[in-house]
Design a protein around this motif. Structure first.
Motif, PDB file in Angstrom:
ATOM      1  N   PRO A 424       0.827  -1.212   0.000  1.00  0.00           N
ATOM      2  CA  PRO A 424       0.000   0.000   0.000  1.00  0.00           C
ATOM      3  C   PRO A 424       0.860   1.260   0.000  1.00  0.00           C
ATOM      4  O   PRO A 424       1.832   1.367   0.744  1.00  0.00           O
ATOM      5  CB  PRO A 424      -0.796  -0.123   1.306  1.00  0.00           C
ATOM      6  CG  PRO A 424      -0.803  -1.585   1.621  1.00  0.00           C
ATOM      7  CD  PRO A 424       0.529  -2.098   1.149  1.00  0.00           C
ATOM      8  N   THR A 425       0.496   2.179  -0.846  1.00  0.00           N
ATOM      9  CA  THR A 425       1.173   3.473  -0.901  1.00  0.00           C
ATOM     10  C   THR A 425       0.110   4.571  -0.938  1.00  0.00           C
ATOM     11  O   THR A 425      -1.060   4.314  -1.261  1.00  0.00           O
ATOM     12  CB  THR A 425       2.062   3.593  -2.148  1.00  0.00           C
ATOM     13  OG1 THR A 425       1.232   3.589  -3.317  1.00  0.00           O
ATOM     14  CG2 THR A 425       3.070   2.454  -2.225  1.00  0.00           C
ATOM     15  N   SER A 426       0.523   5.773  -0.639  1.00  0.00           N
ATOM     16  CA  SER A 426      -0.424   6.891  -0.675  1.00  0.00           C
ATOM     17  C   SER A 426      -0.930   7.125  -2.091  1.00  0.00           C
ATOM     18  O   SER A 426      -2.086   7.527  -2.292  1.00  0.00           O
ATOM     19  CB  SER A 426       0.238   8.157  -0.127  1.00  0.00           C
ATOM     20  OG  SER A 426       1.386   8.489  -0.882  1.00  0.00           O
ATOM     21  N   GLN A 429      -3.557   4.539  -2.789  1.00  0.00           N
ATOM     22  CA  GLN A 429      -4.708   4.859  -1.946  1.00  0.00           C
ATOM     23  C   GLN A 429      -5.517   6.027  -2.514  1.00  0.00           C
ATOM     24  O   GLN A 429      -6.755   5.996  -2.529  1.00  0.00           O
ATOM     25  CB  GLN A 429      -4.207   5.203  -0.548  1.00  0.00           C
ATOM     26  CG  GLN A 429      -5.297   5.375   0.478  1.00  0.00           C
ATOM     27  CD  GLN A 429      -4.678   5.660   1.816  1.00  0.00           C
ATOM     28  OE1 GLN A 429      -3.945   6.643   1.938  1.00  0.00           O
ATOM     29  NE2 GLN A 429      -4.931   4.825   2.789  1.00  0.00           N
ATOM     30  N   ASP A 430      -4.821   7.029  -2.994  1.00  0.00           N
ATOM     31  CA  ASP A 430      -5.511   8.165  -3.611  1.00  0.00           C
ATOM     32  C   ASP A 430      -6.310   7.732  -4.844  1.00  0.00           C
ATOM     33  O   ASP A 430      -7.414   8.237  -5.083  1.00  0.00           O
ATOM     34  CB  ASP A 430      -4.506   9.245  -4.007  1.00  0.00           C
ATOM     35  CG  ASP A 430      -3.912   9.967  -2.799  1.00  0.00           C
ATOM     36  OD1 ASP A 430      -4.518   9.866  -1.713  1.00  0.00           O
ATOM     37  OD2 ASP A 430      -2.856  10.603  -2.956  1.00  0.00           O
ATOM     38  N   HIS A 492      -6.327  -0.405  11.980  1.00  0.00           N
ATOM     39  CA  HIS A 492      -4.952  -0.198  11.553  1.00  0.00           C
ATOM     40  C   HIS A 492      -4.810  -0.554  10.085  1.00  0.00           C
ATOM     41  O   HIS A 492      -5.382  -1.497   9.590  1.00  0.00           O
ATOM     42  CB  HIS A 492      -4.019  -1.063  12.400  1.00  0.00           C
ATOM     43  CG  HIS A 492      -4.005  -0.645  13.846  1.00  0.00           C
ATOM     44  ND1 HIS A 492      -3.543   0.573  14.274  1.00  0.00           N
ATOM     45  CD2 HIS A 492      -4.437  -1.296  14.959  1.00  0.00           C
ATOM     46  CE1 HIS A 492      -3.650   0.660  15.607  1.00  0.00           C
ATOM     47  NE2 HIS A 492      -4.209  -0.465  16.032  1.00  0.00           N
ATOM     48  N   GLY A 493      -3.999   0.177   9.390  1.00  0.00           N
ATOM     49  CA  GLY A 493      -3.826  -0.023   7.959  1.00  0.00           C
ATOM     50  C   GLY A 493      -3.627   1.330   7.312  1.00  0.00           C
ATOM     51  O   GLY A 493      -3.766   2.362   7.949  1.00  0.00           O
ATOM     52  N   THR A 494      -3.277   1.312   6.036  1.00  0.00           N
ATOM     53  CA  THR A 494      -3.107   2.567   5.334  1.00  0.00           C
ATOM     54  C   THR A 494      -4.475   3.155   5.045  1.00  0.00           C
ATOM     55  O   THR A 494      -5.309   2.531   4.412  1.00  0.00           O
ATOM     56  CB  THR A 494      -2.344   2.326   4.016  1.00  0.00           C
ATOM     57  OG1 THR A 494      -1.109   1.695   4.322  1.00  0.00           O
ATOM     58  CG2 THR A 494      -2.098   3.631   3.309  1.00  0.00           C
ATOM     59  N   SER A 495      -4.736   4.374   5.528  1.00  0.00           N
ATOM     60  CA  SER A 495      -6.071   4.960   5.421  1.00  0.00           C
ATOM     61  C   SER A 495      -6.021   6.271   4.658  1.00  0.00           C
ATOM     62  O   SER A 495      -5.014   6.960   4.610  1.00  0.00           O
ATOM     63  CB  SER A 495      -6.662   5.214   6.814  1.00  0.00           C
ATOM     64  OG  SER A 495      -6.750   4.012   7.534  1.00  0.00           O
ATOM     65  N   HIS A 496      -7.173   6.559   4.069  1.00  0.00           N
ATOM     66  CA  HIS A 496      -7.331   7.828   3.367  1.00  0.00           C
ATOM     67  C   HIS A 496      -8.547   8.525   3.954  1.00  0.00           C
ATOM     68  O   HIS A 496      -9.625   7.961   3.997  1.00  0.00           O
ATOM     69  CB  HIS A 496      -7.550   7.591   1.865  1.00  0.00           C
ATOM     70  CG  HIS A 496      -7.782   8.859   1.095  1.00  0.00           C
ATOM     71  ND1 HIS A 496      -6.772   9.496   0.427  1.00  0.00           N
ATOM     72  CD2 HIS A 496      -8.898   9.610   0.911  1.00  0.00           C
ATOM     73  CE1 HIS A 496      -7.262  10.581  -0.173  1.00  0.00           C
ATOM     74  NE2 HIS A 496      -8.550  10.665   0.119  1.00  0.00           N
ATOM     75  N   ALA A 497      -8.378   9.748   4.422  1.00  0.00           N
ATOM     76  CA  ALA A 497      -9.507  10.490   4.997  1.00  0.00           C
ATOM     77  C   ALA A 497      -9.940  11.569   4.046  1.00  0.00           C
ATOM     78  O   ALA A 497      -9.129  12.319   3.541  1.00  0.00           O
ATOM     79  CB  ALA A 497      -9.107  11.093   6.321  1.00  0.00           C
TER      80      ALA A 497
END
Length: 497
Positions: A424-426, A429-430, A492-497
């Motif tokens: 996972p990367t930003s 995710q985006d 927990h985990g890569t999240s996007h708000a």
């Protein structure tokens, strides 16, 4: 008037006798006979099934003389023996199946030899109707053991093919294909997400599936048209069956006609609305033999199923499994299509098999799987359609689920979690956040309205997890992937708000 159980005897004779017999029946006759058989099943259960007699005594009212049954008010309320004919379980020729526990605790279900024999016949006939009668090898990838589908699918397919019961084991399936080679027709049976995993693994290992003549029969959960498109990159034909362990595995099945209607509705909102109402979910569309299954729809839009055959050890009368959908006679579906300038005859074509004027049942999904935020209902079927509309994201994704997330200030938001076969990367995710949110707004009118009114509350939290991590760790011990999870704080985990 033909004997009321003529269709069962015809089924035992041969596939051509059965299929041509069904094709000769009018929609009006099928509907009339279905109601008569359901009435007979009701009276027989009231007379010979102790639990059902007690159920009617407790719940029947002048305004609701035959109340619907469910897992809560019938299965959990009475012991297994009392739900059987004459209040007993025979000690021979009986099998016990276990449900997957996808909605909670697994349950046990008893089935007699005659009913299992009938189901095996119907599954084998359904396979012949959809995939033809050429010799083939079936690789049965449904989970084996105590669960209803795997063992019964293997036994059913032995009637018209060579069968290897691999279970959901990618390595065994690929090794079998290598050993037997591309000179055969193959039918792979399994859950839709497993078929995707099989194709993704083959691609990553350099296994050239295009050399093989593959078809697939799937079931156990819904399948979007986007996923069908994905699978049909390497598989010629993909058809799904509809059933429930609470009832039986062979209630209805996709046909070339039902799939054509669904795919038309996928691309034309006017057709979808005319056929299936305003629900954002594109339903699975099946045809069913109403001489053995009588299906109604209650005021809440839930399907109620009565199995009308006399071979049932533990009868089901007006049973509500929690699936939402609708039903229509063949000629009534033709009229709905005609109202939007479509001729149903255009979809029948010159098939090798006769056209069956059987009724349609459509299934939007399970009522228990809804997530609601600010009055907007969001469904797993919505998320799957959004995901498979983007081929790049679909190829990355092993599984997905949705739930609710509470922010630090107490705001409840939708939360979408994706299990991906990448780090996972930003950036990834985006892409998920932008694509899924945009497509969901296009697809789901309730979500679109709520998003416009409450953008902060309706902007989803998007989580990305590696394989087997986060909420997907539980899938290791499940035969079906989880689609809805509970959480009170961001996991927990890569999240996007």
């Amino acid at each position: 008037m033909l004997p009321r159980d003529w269709s069962l005897r015809a089924a035992a004779l041969s596939y051509p006798t059965f299929i041509h017999g069904l094709a000769s029946l009018s929609p009006a006759y099928i509907e009339r006979e279905s109601r008569a058989r359901a009435r007979r099943a009701l009276l027989r259960a009231a007379q010979r099934v102790p639990a059902y007699a007690q159920f009617l005594a407790r719940h029947s009212t002048p305004t609701d003389p035959v109340p619907e049954t469910s897992k809560k008010n019938y299965i959990q309320a009475f012991p297994i023996e009392s739900r059987c004919v004459d209040g007993r379980i025979p000690y021979a020729r009986v099998a016990i199946d276990e449900s997957s526990g996808s909605t909670g605790t697994p349950f046990n279900w008893v089935r007699g030899e005659a009913e299992r024999h009938h189901v095996h016949l119907l599954v084998s006939y359904f396979s012949n109707y959809c995939f033809g009668r050429r010799p083939r090898i079936t690789l049965n990838a449904f989970s084996m053991g105590a669960w209803a589908t795997g063992v019964n699918m293997g036994l059913a397919m032995q009637r018209n093919s060579i069968v290897k019961n691999t279970g959901p084991d990618v390595a065994k399936i690929l090794s079998t294909l290598r050993e037997f080679g591309p000179g055969h027709d193959y039918l792979i049976t399994g859950y839709p997400p497993f078929l995707k995993l099989l194709l993704d693994t083959a691609r990553s290992e350099g296994f050239v599936l295009h050399d093989y003549r593959l078809d697939a029969l799937v079931g156990g959960e819904g399948m979007s048209e986007g996923l069908r498109d994905y699978l049909q990159r390497n598989i010629r034909n993909v058809f799904s069956g509809y059933g429930a362990t609470d009832l039986e595995i062979a209630i209805a099945g996709e046909t070339p006609l039902s799939v054509a209607i669904r795919r038309l509705a996928r691309h034309d909102p006017a057709v979808r609305s005319a056929l299936f109402g305003e629900d954002s979910r594109l339903p699975m569309v099946f045809q069913y033999n109403a001489l053995t299954h009588h299906i109604e729809v209650n005021a809440q839009g839930d399907l109620l199923v009565t199995i009308t055959r006399r071979d049932m050890l533990s009868p089901r009368i007006r049973y509500n499994v929690g699936d939402q959908g609708g039903v229509a006679r063949y000629d009534h579906m033709a009229q709905k299509l005609a109202a939007v300038d479509i001729d149903i005859a255009d979809f029948v074509g010159d098939a090798d098999e006769p056209s069956l004027r059987l009724p349609f049942v459509w299934v939007h999904g399970r009522r228990d799987y809804t997530v609601s935020v600010m009055g907007a209902n969001i469904y797993p079927e919505d998320l799957e359609q959004c995901l498979y509309a983007d081929p790049v994201l679909a190829e990355l994704t092993r599984s997905f689920c949705l739930g609710l997330s509470d922010t630090q200030d107490g705001t409840t938001r939708p939360c979408f979690a994706f299990e991906i076969d990448a780090e996972p990367t930003s950036d990834i995710q985006d892409k998920f956040a932008a694509s899924i949110t945009s497509r969901l707004r296009e697809l789901n009118a309730d979500y679109r309205t709520a998003f416009d009114e409450y953008p902060e509350a309706m902007t989803p939290e998007v989580q990305l997890h590696r394989l087997g991590a986060g909420p997907f760790a539980a899938d290791r011990d499940r035969i079906k992937q989880m689609r809805v999870f509970k959480q009170s704080r961001a996991a927990h985990g890569t999240s996007h708000a």
